[in-house]
Write an enzyme that holds these catalytic residues in place. Structure first.
Site, PDB file in Angstrom:
ATOM      1  N   GLY A 774     -11.338  24.571  18.226  1.00  0.00           N
ATOM      2  CA  GLY A 774     -11.298  25.236  16.931  1.00  0.00           C
ATOM      3  C   GLY A 774     -10.716  24.367  15.846  1.00  0.00           C
ATOM      4  CB  THR A1080     -13.328  28.450   8.880  1.00  0.00           C
ATOM      5  OG1 THR A1080     -12.430  27.364   8.612  1.00  0.00           O
ATOM      6  CG2 THR A1080     -13.402  29.348   7.659  1.00  0.00           C
ATOM      7  CB  CYS A1081     -10.545  26.034  12.955  1.00  0.00           C
ATOM      8  SG  CYS A1081      -9.049  27.041  13.006  1.00  0.00           S
ATOM      9  CG  PHE A1082      -9.561  29.510  16.227  1.00  0.00           C
ATOM     10  CD1 PHE A1082      -9.711  28.921  17.469  1.00  0.00           C
ATOM     11  CD2 PHE A1082      -8.446  29.185  15.475  1.00  0.00           C
ATOM     12  CE1 PHE A1082      -8.760  28.052  17.967  1.00  0.00           C
ATOM     13  CE2 PHE A1082      -7.485  28.314  15.973  1.00  0.00           C
ATOM     14  CZ  PHE A1082      -7.641  27.739  17.215  1.00  0.00           C
TER      15      PHE A1082
END
Length: 1113
Positions: A774, A1080-1082
């Protein structure tokens, strides 16, 4: 010893250290002195040796000149070895003497030990001699470059060095092969070939071209009287003598008329009376009928060889000028050269059939009545001659080849002195694809009337006039608008293939197809001439549609399985139609194809593309292509080329219905099984027509290929091993710089592998959390967002739709090319991992990434609208300009404002002084488009492609079109499937699919939000507004929604209490003041437990519109 104070100890150590340094310095000085002495001595020794050798060389040549010593081959070899060892530019005089000595040794009679070439037969000296002669000849080539033939002294040297080159690249002048030495010729010829190959590799022909050596071999033009006739038996070619007993006098006359006399004569004008006599005696008809018998035609082709073949050029000009000009001068200008020696006579006869055809074409052009009456025989004669020529050239191809201006490459020697006549020869041959001959030969096809229909009102057009465009050459005529309005042409069948009409049209198509494959260097001229008439190709398609009982595909598939002459002719007709149509569509722009619908209507293109798609699919899937060779293989490439031109045009601007290119009878599962088993037909299908497979299945195949590579590289975790992990530390304030510094030096396999990122905040403190893909996803997205930001000036946006392409002024960054390569790797990593990023590229740039610009059929002007639609309209308006383009004041250059300064870019060398005229305006348009999209950004694009292809194998992308690659990068451009998203959503913090807030959320997205807002919502959570190509099941990490009670800076994660409160909708306090956020990374949406649906709708709409979020929990 060290009982004294500490300071005394330090002083002692300092003194010892200084003493060591002094001793070390002394030793270094001694070593340096020894080295300098060695270098000086070596230099002086070399000078003495060179001086000694030069003296020996001078003494040797002086003794030879005075006659005090006798030269032999071994002494020349030894002195040449010494001279070459010390050769410098100032030794040119000595080298000249060496060359003269070598040549003199070759002229001595009956003294084998004197002949320099005799050393090639010595067992011990063969290899050293071969190396020496190569060095000597290459030195001759180097010296030729700097010589000026107009200077007397240089002229003599040119003769000397050329004589050296001629002598040792051919055995003709070697006395050693005469008499009993004839048995040595094959071995010595191989030595010559070795020498010639060596010179060729080092640039022998380039040097000759640069020094204009060929011009030195020509004799000045001579004038002979007007009454030059070929009348006596002395003028009959000796090759004809063997035929006199078995042939009529017409054979001799034909050889004389077509082959000229016993000398090679280039005639630029003859009297009208000579040409009139040919017509008076109806010789053309007699020639055609005589040549229609295969035996006589072959005799003519075989007899016209050697220097007599070159006489054909004289006949070409004789017939070409005789009646074509109404007034001729009373004198002849003739360039005459004597026949070459016998050993070289056979070196020119492959062009005989070609030029004989040219003579007949010219005569046919001058006598349309005979041509029309004897069309069948005329076509057969030309086809036989061109076929003979084609067979001969193909048999004579080898590694050592020569280029002919009409026939291309073959191994026989070509007389380059005749090149100046080739334009006139080509002009004669052009009559075959001129309007007059085409109308005569294709009269049966062109006489067909296409069913007309009421014309539909044309779409609004620019005010620029197009109908009065002045036409001065064939290319411009190919752009004219078709005036006919007709019904759509579809296969209907009904015409017998064995009828006389069909056989005639087929034979004509075979003729033109043979011309295309034989006259390779003027192929484009032939295709342009055949597309000159707007109605020829539509009517030929209508003719094809009527063939057979049902028309269409079935007839031609049967022809593929039959090896009869009739089947071959039908396939040749299809091949000619495909080659010409492909050429036409390639040179037409979008306005002519879509709006004016020149030659073909859009509906007809749909029908044709369906036919071609099925034909190619059947050839591959039925196993015909696997064993295809020769004509069948050429047919496949012709049909496939036409198909791909239509497909790529459709990809740029759609004209076909949905799923038009798919094969519904092809099961993807079966195809994948055959690919796993390595079946040839499945591989060929994926190589040539991947578009018949649904896009989703191709993406699945791409993902499978990537997965297999990861497994082969050990990048996938297994029960027995874990992949290597690369750890990098990134400061948030210098994300791009740190990422560039740490990743650009990594090996490619490390970039393809697992990369773990640890962020450092602005205070220098490591951020909490473990990267399980992520955090790297966020890093990759942020890097890509920064580098593709136009403000950085690595990339620019196109006018209008704002799509990205490399900035021509990116050089303001010191290491801009390394940055482009890094960006290519990062984007390749995103595609490799299936991470979609919202980066819209200009289609012309993606075409270059895919390598489409290397295609033979690629046209820069077609891609120009994706860069600047207004610029494209302005350029194409120049093509349609009905006045004199030179009045516009344009030159072959492009002026650009570069950071406040006006810079002039020349499209060709000296272009800023060359005006754009009606003759070169088409070239100007293509040069301008190529400059804007290729030349300006060539280095940047190459660096980006280099980085991208280091991660993504270019062969993997061959199964995607340009728009499909954009979807591979940025996700699907279809509307978001909420049911699919709902099905693959993971819930945390007490949320579940039946939770009240979750039900409100899905209802708001489906009922209250429009498509644009749903895209904004997806971008808010995942950083990309488009859904994954294969659906949300393939989104990694999966789409998640988590119930949060506090703000992000106070959030410590899920606890048992928070989960229970979320599950039972128990709130600590009303969260109405907080907005939804995201990681947003996850792909995680953090949603407060709102009490009302209206609050959720308003807060969510505000959050996605203000682009809040993008934070790390």
């Amino acid at each position: 010893m060290f009982s004294v104070p500490q300071s005394s100890k330090s002083e002692f150590l300092d003194k010892a250290r200084q003493a060591r340094e002094e001793r070390k310095g002394q030793k270094e000085k001694e070593r340096a002195a020894i080295l300098i002495q060695a270098l000086v001595r070596r230099f002086l020794c070399r000078c003495r040796l060179q001086k000694q050798i030069r003296k020996e060389v001078d003494d040797y040549f002086q003794a030879s000149e005075t006659g005090t010593s006798k030269r032999n081959a071994l002494s020349i070899f030894k002195i040449a070895r010494k001279l070459l060892f010390i050769y410098r530019p100032e030794d040119k005089m000595k080298f000249e003497k060496l060359c003269r000595a070598i040549l003199a040794s070759m002229e001595v009679e009956n003294e084998p030990k004197v002949w320099y070439v005799s050393l090639a037969l010595s067992k011990d000296l063969t290899i050293p001699w071969l190396k020496q002669i190569k060095d000597v000849l290459w030195t001759c080539c180097q010296l030729l470059k700097n010589l000026k033939p107009d200077i007397l002294q240089d002229n003599k040297l040119v003769t000397l060095y050329l004589t050296m080159l001629v002598t040792f690249t051919d055995t003709l002048t070697w006395r050693i092969v005469r008499g009993k030495g004839e048995a040595l010729r094959p071995a010595l010829m191989r030595i010559c070939e070795n020498i010639m190959g060596h010179l060729n590799q080092k640039g022998f022909y380039s040097i000759l071209q640069a020094s204009h050596c060929c011009s030195l071999l020509r004799e000045p033009a001579k004038i002979i009287p007007h009454s030059h006739h070929v009348s006596s038996s002395h003028d009959i070619p000796p090759q004809c003598s063997y035929s006199r007993g078995k042939s009529t006098a017409l054979f001799i006359v034909l050889c004389i008329v077509i082959g000229a006399g016993s000398e090679r004569v280039l005639i630029t004008a003859v009297s009208q009376q000579c040409m009139a006599s040919i017509q008076t005696h109806d010789l053309l008809r007699k020639f055609i009928l005589f040549l229609s018998r295969e035996e006589q035609c072959l005799d003519i082709c075989v007899c016209l060889e050697g220097s007599h073949t070159l006489c054909l050029l004289g006949t070409v000009l004789w017939i070409n000028k005789g009646l074509h000009f109404s007034s001729v001068k009373s004198s002849l200008q003739i360039k005459k050269r004597k026949s070459l020696c016998a050993p070289r006579m056979v070196s020119f006869y492959p062009v005989a059939a070609c030029f004989s055809s040219g003579n007949l074409i010219q005569l046919g052009y001058l006598n349309e009545k005979v041509l029309e009456e004897e069309a069948n025989h005329f076509v057969k004669d030309l086809t036989d001659m061109l076929s003979y020529c084609q067979r001969y050239v193909s048999q004579k191809k080898s590694n050592l080849t020569h280029w002919h201006p009409v026939l291309g490459w073959f191994s026989q020697t070509v007389d380059y002195g005749l090149n100046e006549s080739m334009p006139l020869v080509t002009k004669q041959l052009q009559h075959l694809w001129g309007v007059s001959v085409i109308r005569t030969l294709f009269s049966d096809v062109l006489s067909k009337k296409l069913e007309s229909q009421e014309p539909t009102p044309p779409p609004p057009q620019p005010s620029t006039s197009q109908n009065n465009l002045p036409v001065k050459n064939l290319f411009k005529r190919a752009f004219q608008k078709s005036a006919s309005v007709r019904n759509i042409l579809k296969p209907v069948g009904g015409k017998r293939v064995d009828s006389a009409e069909v056989q005639k049209v087929c034979s004509i198509c075979v003729l033109y197809q043979t011309a295309l494959s034989t006259l390779t260097q003027i192929r484009l001229q032939i295709l342009t001439g055949l597309t000159h008439l707007d109605d020829l190709l539509p009517k030929l398609w209508a003719f094809i549609c009527e063939l057979g009982p049902q028309g269409g595909l079935k007839l031609f598939m049967e022809c593929l399985n039959n090896d009869t002459e009739e089947s071959k002719q039908l396939l040749a007709m299809l091949m000619l139609f495909c080659d010409c149509s492909r050429h036409l569509i390639t040179i037409l722009d979008d306005i002519e194809v879509y709006e004016e619908q020149t030659s073909f209507k859009i509906e007809e293109l749909i029908t044709i593309s369906s036919f071609l798609n099925t034909f190619v699919y059947k050839m591959i899937w039925d196993g015909i292509l696997e064993n295809a060779k020769g004509e069948k293989l050429e047919l496949f490439h012709s049909v496939h080329g036409w198909l791909m031109v239509l497909y790529e045009r459709d990809c740029r601007r759609r004209f076909t219905p949905d799923d038009h290119w798919l094969r519904k009878d092809l099961k993807p599962s079966l195809l994948f099984q055959e690919l796993e088993k390595g079946k040839k037909r499945a591989q060929l299908l994926l190589q040539y027509i991947p578009h018949v497979i649904p896009h989703k299945n191709r993406v699945l195949l791409f993902r499978n290929i990537v997965t297999k590579e990861k497994e082969s590289l050990g990048l996938v975790e297994t029960s027995s091993a874990s992949p290597h992990v690369t750890h990098i530390t990134i400061r948030r304030s210098r994300m791009l710089e740190d990422g560039y510094d740490q990743l650009r030096r990594l090996p490619v396999n490390s970039i393809k592998g697992v990369i773990r990122v640890k962020f450092v905040n602005d205070l220098g403190v490591d951020e909490a959390g473990i990267d399980q893909d992520g955090v790297f996803k966020e890093f990759l997205e942020e890097i890509i967002k920064k580098v593709f930001n136009p403000a950085l000036n690595l990339f620019k946006t196109t006018s209008g739709n704002e799509r990205l392409y490399p900035s021509p002024t990116s050089y303001i960054h010191e290491n801009h090319l390394q940055l482009f390569e890094f960006v290519g790797k990062m984007l390749g990593k995103a595609v490799y991992e299936g991470i979609v990023v919202d980066v819209p590229f200009a289609s012309f740039f993606l075409s270059q990434v895919l390598g489409h610009h290397h295609s033979t059929f690629y046209s820069s002007i077609d891609e120009l609208p994706s860069l600047d639609s207004e610029f494209y309209k302005n350029l194409t308006s120049i093509k349609r300009y009905d006045g004199d383009v030179s009045d516009l004041g344009l030159t072959l250059s492009y002026d650009e404002d570069v950071m406040g300064q006006l810079v002039c870019h020349e499209l060709i060398p000296g272009g800023k002084t060359m005006p754009v005229t009606n003759e070169n305006k088409i070239s100007y348009i293509h040069l301008m488009a190529h400059f804007r999209m290729h030349t300006q950004i060539k280095e940047q694009t190459a660096a980006f492609i280099r980085g991208f292809r280091s991660i993504i194998n270019p062969e993997w992308l061959h199964m995607f079109s340009t728009p499909e690659v954009q979807r591979l990068v940025s996700g699907d451009n279809a509307e978001i499937d909420l049911d699919d998203l709902k099905k693959h959503t993971v819930y945390y913090g007490g949320f579940h699919s039946s939770h009240r807030v979750i039900i409100w959320l899905w209802d708001i997205l489906s009922s209250d939000f429009n498509a644009e807002e749903r895209a904004m919502f997806l971008k808010f959570v995942t950083s990309c507004s488009r859904p994954p190509l294969l659906g949300f099941a393939y989104l990694k990490p999966p789409f998640s929604i988590r119930c949060v009670e506090v703000s992000d800076d106070q959030d410590t994660g899920d606890t048992l209490g928070s989960v229970l409160r979320g599950f039972f909708t128990i709130r600590k306090k009303e969260p109405g003041g907080r907005l939804p956020t995201s990681s947003t990374c996850f792909n995680l949406l953090k949603l407060p437990n709102y009490s009302k649906k209206s609050i959720l709708r308003d807060k969510l709409r505000y959050a996605i519109s203000m682009n809040t979020g993008f934070e790390l929990s």
